[in-house]
Motif scaffolding. Structure first.
Motif, PDB file in Angstrom:
ATOM      1  N   PRO A 109       0.815  -1.228   0.000  1.00  0.00           N
ATOM      2  CA  PRO A 109       0.000   0.000   0.000  1.00  0.00           C
ATOM      3  C   PRO A 109       0.849   1.279   0.000  1.00  0.00           C
ATOM      4  CG  PRO A 109      -0.881  -1.570   1.582  1.00  0.00           C
ATOM      5  CD  PRO A 109       0.441  -2.111   1.112  1.00  0.00           C
ATOM      6  N   THR A 110       1.955   1.282   0.735  1.00  0.00           N
ATOM      7  CA  THR A 110       2.840   2.451   0.755  1.00  0.00           C
ATOM      8  C   THR A 110       3.480   2.642  -0.609  1.00  0.00           C
ATOM      9  OG1 THR A 110       3.265   2.127   3.111  1.00  0.00           O
ATOM     10  CG2 THR A 110       4.830   3.521   1.902  1.00  0.00           C
ATOM     11  N   ALA A 111       3.906   1.550  -1.221  1.00  0.00           N
ATOM     12  CA  ALA A 111       4.513   1.625  -2.554  1.00  0.00           C
ATOM     13  C   ALA A 111       3.526   2.207  -3.565  1.00  0.00           C
ATOM     14  CB  ALA A 111       4.983   0.240  -2.995  1.00  0.00           C
ATOM     15  N   GLU A 112       2.282   1.767  -3.519  1.00  0.00           N
ATOM     16  CA  GLU A 112       1.267   2.273  -4.449  1.00  0.00           C
ATOM     17  C   GLU A 112       1.021   3.765  -4.245  1.00  0.00           C
ATOM     18  OE1 GLU A 112      -2.119  -0.311  -4.035  1.00  0.00           O
ATOM     19  OE2 GLU A 112      -1.000  -2.037  -4.827  1.00  0.00           O
ATOM     20  N   ALA A 113       1.012   4.207  -2.995  1.00  0.00           N
ATOM     21  CA  ALA A 113       0.805   5.634  -2.698  1.00  0.00           C
ATOM     22  C   ALA A 113       1.980   6.466  -3.202  1.00  0.00           C
ATOM     23  CB  ALA A 113       0.605   5.839  -1.197  1.00  0.00           C
ATOM     24  N   ILE A 114       3.187   5.966  -3.018  1.00  0.00           N
ATOM     25  CA  ILE A 114       4.384   6.675  -3.484  1.00  0.00           C
ATOM     26  C   ILE A 114       4.374   6.804  -5.004  1.00  0.00           C
ATOM     27  CG2 ILE A 114       6.896   6.451  -3.745  1.00  0.00           C
ATOM     28  CD1 ILE A 114       6.901   5.295  -0.854  1.00  0.00           C
ATOM     29  N   VAL A 115       4.048   5.717  -5.692  1.00  0.00           N
ATOM     30  CA  VAL A 115       4.026   5.738  -7.160  1.00  0.00           C
ATOM     31  C   VAL A 115       2.943   6.687  -7.670  1.00  0.00           C
ATOM     32  CG1 VAL A 115       3.542   4.331  -9.212  1.00  0.00           C
ATOM     33  CG2 VAL A 115       5.156   3.510  -7.467  1.00  0.00           C
ATOM     34  N   ALA A 116       1.789   6.693  -7.029  1.00  0.00           N
ATOM     35  CA  ALA A 116       0.724   7.619  -7.438  1.00  0.00           C
ATOM     36  C   ALA A 116       1.171   9.066  -7.262  1.00  0.00           C
ATOM     37  CB  ALA A 116      -0.542   7.340  -6.628  1.00  0.00           C
ATOM     38  N   GLU A 117       1.853   9.354  -6.173  1.00  0.00           N
ATOM     39  CA  GLU A 117       2.346  10.714  -5.941  1.00  0.00           C
ATOM     40  C   GLU A 117       3.446  11.080  -6.945  1.00  0.00           C
ATOM     41  OE1 GLU A 117       3.940  13.468  -2.237  1.00  0.00           O
ATOM     42  OE2 GLU A 117       3.161  11.470  -1.822  1.00  0.00           O
ATOM     43  N   ALA A 118       4.334  10.130  -7.236  1.00  0.00           N
ATOM     44  CA  ALA A 118       5.399  10.369  -8.214  1.00  0.00           C
ATOM     45  C   ALA A 118       4.806  10.666  -9.592  1.00  0.00           C
ATOM     46  CB  ALA A 118       6.340   9.170  -8.282  1.00  0.00           C
ATOM     47  N   HIS A 119       3.699  10.010  -9.919  1.00  0.00           N
ATOM     48  CA  HIS A 119       3.042  10.216 -11.218  1.00  0.00           C
ATOM     49  C   HIS A 119       2.502  11.644 -11.337  1.00  0.00           C
ATOM     50  CE1 HIS A 119       1.366   8.982 -14.977  1.00  0.00           C
ATOM     51  NE2 HIS A 119       0.107   8.955 -14.562  1.00  0.00           N
ATOM     52  N   LYS A 120       2.264  12.298 -10.218  1.00  0.00           N
ATOM     53  CA  LYS A 120       1.785  13.681 -10.230  1.00  0.00           C
ATOM     54  C   LYS A 120       2.915  14.685 -10.429  1.00  0.00           C
ATOM     55  CE  LYS A 120      -2.080  12.701  -7.148  1.00  0.00           C
ATOM     56  NZ  LYS A 120      -2.601  12.877  -5.794  1.00  0.00           N
ATOM     57  N   VAL A 121       4.156  14.314 -10.066  1.00  0.00           N
ATOM     58  CA  VAL A 121       5.259  15.278 -10.146  1.00  0.00           C
ATOM     59  C   VAL A 121       6.253  14.999 -11.276  1.00  0.00           C
ATOM     60  CG1 VAL A 121       5.110  15.805  -7.682  1.00  0.00           C
ATOM     61  CG2 VAL A 121       6.756  14.102  -8.451  1.00  0.00           C
ATOM     62  N   CYS A 122       6.269  13.802 -11.812  1.00  0.00           N
ATOM     63  CA  CYS A 122       7.226  13.452 -12.874  1.00  0.00           C
ATOM     64  C   CYS A 122       6.965  14.305 -14.120  1.00  0.00           C
ATOM     65  CB  CYS A 122       7.095  11.978 -13.229  1.00  0.00           C
ATOM     66  SG  CYS A 122       8.099  11.481 -14.654  1.00  0.00           S
ATOM     67  N   PRO A 123       7.989  14.984 -14.646  1.00  0.00           N
ATOM     68  CA  PRO A 123       7.799  15.805 -15.849  1.00  0.00           C
ATOM     69  C   PRO A 123       7.270  15.029 -17.058  1.00  0.00           C
ATOM     70  CG  PRO A 123       9.904  16.316 -14.816  1.00  0.00           C
ATOM     71  CD  PRO A 123       9.342  15.125 -14.096  1.00  0.00           C
ATOM     72  N   TYR A 124       7.700  13.788 -17.226  1.00  0.00           N
ATOM     73  CA  TYR A 124       7.196  12.989 -18.343  1.00  0.00           C
ATOM     74  C   TYR A 124       5.717  12.676 -18.140  1.00  0.00           C
ATOM     75  CZ  TYR A 124      11.670  12.016 -20.662  1.00  0.00           C
ATOM     76  OH  TYR A 124      12.842  12.122 -21.351  1.00  0.00           O
ATOM     77  N   SER A 125       5.329  12.342 -16.918  1.00  0.00           N
ATOM     78  CA  SER A 125       3.915  12.079 -16.630  1.00  0.00           C
ATOM     79  C   SER A 125       3.085  13.328 -16.883  1.00  0.00           C
ATOM     80  CB  SER A 125       3.744  11.613 -15.179  1.00  0.00           C
ATOM     81  OG  SER A 125       4.333  10.353 -14.988  1.00  0.00           O
ATOM     82  N   ASN A 126       3.602  14.470 -16.464  1.00  0.00           N
ATOM     83  CA  ASN A 126       2.873  15.715 -16.683  1.00  0.00           C
ATOM     84  C   ASN A 126       2.787  16.065 -18.166  1.00  0.00           C
ATOM     85  OD1 ASN A 126       2.211  16.186 -13.999  1.00  0.00           O
ATOM     86  ND2 ASN A 126       4.162  17.162 -13.584  1.00  0.00           N
ATOM     87  N   ALA A 127       3.816  15.739 -18.919  1.00  0.00           N
ATOM     88  CA  ALA A 127       3.802  16.041 -20.359  1.00  0.00           C
ATOM     89  C   ALA A 127       2.840  15.134 -21.119  1.00  0.00           C
ATOM     90  CB  ALA A 127       5.213  15.900 -20.936  1.00  0.00           C
ATOM     91  N   THR A 128       2.680  13.903 -20.666  1.00  0.00           N
ATOM     92  CA  THR A 128       1.825  12.955 -21.380  1.00  0.00           C
ATOM     93  C   THR A 128       0.382  12.969 -20.899  1.00  0.00           C
ATOM     94  OG1 THR A 128       2.412  11.145 -19.866  1.00  0.00           O
ATOM     95  CG2 THR A 128       3.746  11.384 -21.870  1.00  0.00           C
ATOM     96  N   ARG A 129       0.144  13.506 -19.693  1.00  0.00           N
ATOM     97  CA  ARG A 129      -1.201  13.483 -19.108  1.00  0.00           C
ATOM     98  C   ARG A 129      -2.201  14.141 -20.047  1.00  0.00           C
ATOM     99  NH1 ARG A 129       0.160  14.982 -14.451  1.00  0.00           N
ATOM    100  NH2 ARG A 129       0.333  12.870 -13.645  1.00  0.00           N
ATOM    101  N   GLY A 130      -3.293  13.421 -20.315  1.00  0.00           N
ATOM    102  CA  GLY A 130      -4.321  13.932 -21.216  1.00  0.00           C
ATOM    103  C   GLY A 130      -4.051  13.596 -22.669  1.00  0.00           C
ATOM    104  N   ASN A 131      -2.848  13.117 -22.977  1.00  0.00           N
ATOM    105  CA  ASN A 131      -2.485  12.765 -24.348  1.00  0.00           C
ATOM    106  C   ASN A 131      -2.273  11.268 -24.530  1.00  0.00           C
ATOM    107  OD1 ASN A 131      -2.242  15.521 -25.284  1.00  0.00           O
ATOM    108  ND2 ASN A 131      -0.407  15.629 -24.023  1.00  0.00           N
ATOM    109  N   ILE A 132      -1.664  10.650 -23.533  1.00  0.00           N
ATOM    110  CA  ILE A 132      -1.328   9.233 -23.580  1.00  0.00           C
ATOM    111  C   ILE A 132      -1.788   8.604 -22.277  1.00  0.00           C
ATOM    112  CG2 ILE A 132       0.548   7.536 -23.672  1.00  0.00           C
ATOM    113  CD1 ILE A 132       2.283   9.666 -25.018  1.00  0.00           C
TER     114      ILE A 132
END
Length: 141
Positions: A109-132
């Motif tokens: 559960p901690t790992a899943e929470a960390i990954v979800a939070e990382a997905h909010k701050v990662c520049p690649y995630s932010n660049a692809t959000r809404g597109n991919i």
């Protein structure tokens, strides 16, 4: 706030050409993958994107745990990025992305929470959000 970092890479010859960064640190030949009818034998844009996304996402995991009780160290995160190329139905193409993240020494559960939070701050995630659509997988060991 100004730009924290910038780089330039020049591509010549498309998928069967070369890429070189202006500082000379990146200097690679490219080849169309054999799976797309090319000769293969060299890297391609999808591999380069997958490498960049995997490394950046791993660092986002490390970054967001810096002020947490359970810190993730460099050797405690592994990200396997799978990037696919699919027709978009309009004569063009789109990318698919799956990130399989493995974290060492913490509970699921901690790992899943960390990954979800990382997905909010990662520049690649932010660049692809809404597109991919990016599929996240998380496991621990």
């Amino acid at each position: 706030m100004g730009t924290l970092y910038s780089t330039t890479v020049n591509a010549v010859g498309g998928r069967n050409g070369t890429v070189q960064s202006t500082d000379g640190l990146l200097d690679l030949g490219l080849a169309m993958p054999s799976g797309l009818g090319g000769k293969g034998g060299a890297t391609n844009p999808e591999q380069l994107f997958a490498a960049g996304y995997a490394a950046c996402f791993g660092n986002a995991v490390i970054h967001i745990t810096r002020n947490k009780e359970q810190k993730i160290k460099d050797d405690d995160v592994e990200v396997a990025a799978t990037v696919g190329l699919v027709p978009n139905g309009s004569g063009g193409f789109t990318l698919t992305v799956a990130l399989d993240v493995t974290l060492v020494g913490i509970d699921q559960p901690t790992a899943e929470a960390i990954v979800a939070e990382a997905h909010k701050v990662c520049p690649y995630s932010n660049a692809t959000r809404g597109n991919i659509d990016v599929v996240l997988g998380v496991k621990t060991r």
